[in-house]
Enzyme design. Structure first.
Site, mmCIF file in Angstrom:
data_model
loop_
_atom_site.group_PDB
_atom_site.id
_atom_site.type_symbol
_atom_site.label_atom_id
_atom_site.label_comp_id
_atom_site.label_asym_id
_atom_site.label_seq_id
_atom_site.Cartn_x
_atom_site.Cartn_y
_atom_site.Cartn_z
ATOM 1 N N CYS A 142 108.136 65.546 8.329
ATOM 2 C CA CYS A 142 107.873 65.688 9.763
ATOM 3 C C CYS A 142 109.171 65.597 10.561
ATOM 4 O O CYS A 142 109.787 64.523 10.641
ATOM 5 C CB CYS A 142 106.882 64.615 10.206
ATOM 6 N N CYS A 179 109.168 63.195 13.624
ATOM 7 C CA CYS A 179 109.125 61.789 13.179
ATOM 8 C C CYS A 179 110.522 61.213 13.036
ATOM 9 O O CYS A 179 110.744 60.019 13.270
ATOM 10 C CB CYS A 179 108.401 61.679 11.840
#
Length: 304
Positions: free
Chosen positions: A49, A52
């Site tokens: 991700c 993230c």
């Protein structure tokens, strides 16, 4: 679960127990149980991700800056799919906040650092100040009752939790003054950080140090009283009498003596009477009747 000295799964090192990784086996202890003492922010992330990788460090920085008022737990959704399913995580990054065992707030997607900080500060505020206010009040009561050693321990414990708590730092200085350790009190005052040095509590403690130094040199009240009575125009004797009265704990009389000196000759010794009055006022609580009355009378003379 990783130990606090280990690297987290995304390569970041947890900081002092405030940030840690969890798993399905330890989620209950790390989040639900832990949130009964302090709010816990849970970051759901995955190695693949992109957002993230931006959000995670920003969250960690804000949590660490909160100095223990909130904690952070990281959940790798690839390794802990059951937790993600139970909380209906649809996309990542997703952030949940827990307090008292219940989810209290959440958001999805990356946020700019300023918004992350606002979120963390809001969650940290849920637990108040962690009991520091009560501890401060208790320490002040100990000091007032003469339990100085206990007060020192309590003020020191507060500073252990919040190193720049100006009220506790000033309290520690006043404890050393109460024990007659003027050198230690001055040493603490000189070592104060810039943030503490700006606080009103610290200024009050510094004023008390100055008054303590004056008290060590104060002459006998009776002798100075006779000198003033013999020569009411003797400004130095009147000023010295005010110092002696204050050293004897007769603060109201000291203020009255200085006010009379100011009335007679406000410019004597470069305005020493006014400066000494402000030192006394600064050392007391702003709401002290002596301060309120003294400031009112001084103002009436200045603007008369």
């Amino acid at each position: 679960m990783l130990g606090f000295g280990d690297k987290t799964a995304n390569g970041a090192a947890p900081q002092g127990g405030l940030v840690k990784d969890t798993s399905e086996a330890t989620f209950m202890v790390d989040v639900i149980d832990a949130s009964r003492d302090v709010p816990v922010i849970v970051d759901f992330w995955a190695p693949w991700c992109g957002p993230c990788k931006t959000l995670g460090p920003a969250l960690e920085a804000a949590v660490i800056a909160a100095k223990g008022k909130v904690r952070m737990v990281k959940v790798n959704v690839d390794e802990n799919q059951m937790i993600a399913a139970q909380l209906r995580i649809q996309s990542i990054p997703t952030v949940f906040a827990f307090f008292q065992g219940q989810p209290v707030d959440a958001f999805q997607g990356a946020l700019p650092p300023s918004e992350v900080k606002k979120f963390v500060d809001k969650i940290a505020a849920l637990a108040g100040d962690g009991g520091l206010s009560e501890a401060l009040a208790a320490a002040e009561e100990m000091l007032a009752e003469g339990a100085v050693v206990d007060a020192v321990e309590t003020f020191a414990a507060i500073l252990g939790e919040e190193p720049e708590n100006a009220a506790a730092y000033a309290g520690l200085i006043r404890c050393h003054l109460a024990m007659g350790d003027l050198a230690q009190a001055e040493g603490l005052a000189n070592a104060a950080s810039p943030a503490i040095a700006k606080a009103k509590e610290f200024e009050a403690a510094k004023a008390q140090i100055e008054l303590a130094k004056q008290a060590a040199k104060a002459g006998p009240v009776a002798e100075l009283t006779r000198a003033v009575e013999a020569d009411p125009s003797n400004s130095q004797a009147r000023f010295d009498l005010a110092l002696a009265l204050h050293a004897a704990g007769r603060i109201d009389e000291a203020v009255e003596t200085l006010l009379e000196l100011f009335r007679r000759d406000r410019e004597w010794n470069d305005g020493a009477a006014r400066a000494q009055l402000f030192t006394i006022f600064d050392a007391l609580k702003p709401t002290d009747p002596i301060v309120l009355k003294g400031r009112r009378r001084l103002s009436s003379m200045i603007f008369a």
